[in-house]
Design a protein around this motif. Structure first.
Motif, mmCIF file in Angstrom:
data_model
loop_
_atom_site.group_PDB
_atom_site.id
_atom_site.type_symbol
_atom_site.label_atom_id
_atom_site.label_comp_id
_atom_site.label_asym_id
_atom_site.label_seq_id
_atom_site.Cartn_x
_atom_site.Cartn_y
_atom_site.Cartn_z
ATOM 1 N N ASP A 100 42.527 50.882 46.814
ATOM 2 C CA ASP A 100 42.265 52.102 46.125
ATOM 3 C C ASP A 100 41.084 52.476 45.185
ATOM 4 O O ASP A 100 40.563 51.370 44.972
ATOM 5 C CB ASP A 100 42.888 52.660 45.168
ATOM 6 N N ARG B 178 35.453 44.057 42.685
ATOM 7 C CA ARG B 178 37.286 44.256 43.574
ATOM 8 C C ARG B 178 38.097 43.013 42.323
ATOM 9 O O ARG B 178 37.901 42.024 42.659
ATOM 10 C CB ARG B 178 36.485 43.640 44.939
ATOM 11 N N THR B 179 39.299 43.145 43.172
ATOM 12 C CA THR B 179 40.146 42.651 43.272
ATOM 13 C C THR B 179 41.165 42.701 43.919
ATOM 14 O O THR B 179 41.271 43.581 44.462
ATOM 15 C CB THR B 179 40.575 43.451 41.875
ATOM 16 N N THR B 180 41.449 41.119 44.837
ATOM 17 C CA THR B 180 42.127 41.490 45.662
ATOM 18 C C THR B 180 43.616 40.783 45.374
ATOM 19 O O THR B 180 44.043 39.446 45.102
ATOM 20 C CB THR B 180 41.949 41.199 47.202
ATOM 21 N N ARG C 143 40.396 48.020 45.211
ATOM 22 C CA ARG C 143 41.378 47.331 44.423
ATOM 23 C C ARG C 143 42.147 47.553 45.681
ATOM 24 O O ARG C 143 42.764 48.204 46.609
ATOM 25 C CB ARG C 143 42.419 48.032 44.061
#
Lengths: 136, 136, 136
Positions: free
Chosen positions: A130, A114-116, A82
């Motif tokens: 994290d 992944r997340t942004t 993240r």
């Protein structure tokens, strides 16, 4: 019964509250939100690696990696990262740094999901990351 | 085949949409984002514990804990807590509340990892917390 | 030793950086942050399904579902959905869309836990969702 173990690399300061920089229980390893703080110096308050996204991102990667290694894991075990940025205009540069860094890590398995998203962070911090890992 | 079970403590209202306050499947337990709502009163809309960070944080902890217990878990099983605040200036006070609260919980294992970021929340809410637990 | 596998549905473009749209390792499946991009057309930059929350939310659900299915999972396996909105005023409409959509999915098990927070997203995007699944 599996024990949950705190992961506190020698390079990391004691967390500022009752949480762990990372924990491992069985094959699950969770890395707490890391920022671009330089390796801890006893008696000094944490110091950020520099004012630029590049400096902070590379230091943050190093800080996440140290916790993974403390728990017997590597980037290959990471399922999810993240990424929290403070500015949408930093996305392209972060991706460049991300690609270069992970290109050099010699991943043997698929890269993590992944997340942004774009949030507020304490003054002076441009990125926080994290990670959740599942060991093989 | 393991069943996924919804965790809905008696103190909690039915969620406002098709999601569960918590779910457990095998040894994994996920707590949905909790806020400082007081125990549900049938026929009434949810009421926040109070306007202060202190009131909301302590109620949020209680709400997370109720879900953990409904799933047969405790704070010791929590791997990760995600803390969402609306104001960077609340960080120090939240850490004080966090330390006091977890200091009193008699944790036998390492405290959970944690990420804190600053986001928008619905009007009147100052904190939201979710948690991932792995049972022993 | 379990292998971590990248999940890249035929409908999805190659990710814009060294991350995977989804990964599965053992019984854990993580879906990366999905947005309302239409199915990929080779040689074209990603196109959002439309300017409305409704169009983007339904497309985002479809994109998450495609990754779950690529990994041999379904909505029933999802433990947690993280919903990122840009505007608190979108909460009620998102919940309506959420309820209608999941009402039609014929879930056999408890719905997933969920956290919704309000963040910044790249221009034109109103919603992003990621998901953690545990297979049975």
């Amino acid at each position: 019964m599996t024990d949950k173990t705190a992961l506190t690399p020698a390079t990391h300061t004691t967390p500022p509250a009752k949480f762990s920089h990372g924990v491992r229980k069985g094959n699950i390893l969770q890395v707490a939100g890391q920022v671009g703080f330089l390796p801890a110096v006893e008696g000094q308050t944490p110091t950020v690696a520099g004012p630029t996204l590049r400096e902070q991102t590379l230091q943050t990667f190093a800080n996440v990696k140290a916790i993974l290694e403390e728990g017997g894991a590597s980037w290959d075990d990471v399922m999810m990262m993240r990424v929290y940025l403070t500015d949408v205009d930093h996305f392209a540069e972060m991706n460049d740094l991300y690609n270069t860094y992970f290109g050099e890590q010699g991943l043997k398995e698929a890269p993590a999901a992944r997340t942004t998203v774009y949030v507020g962070l304490p003054k002076g911090l441009l990125i926080e990351i994290d990670a959740l890992a599942v060991l093989g």
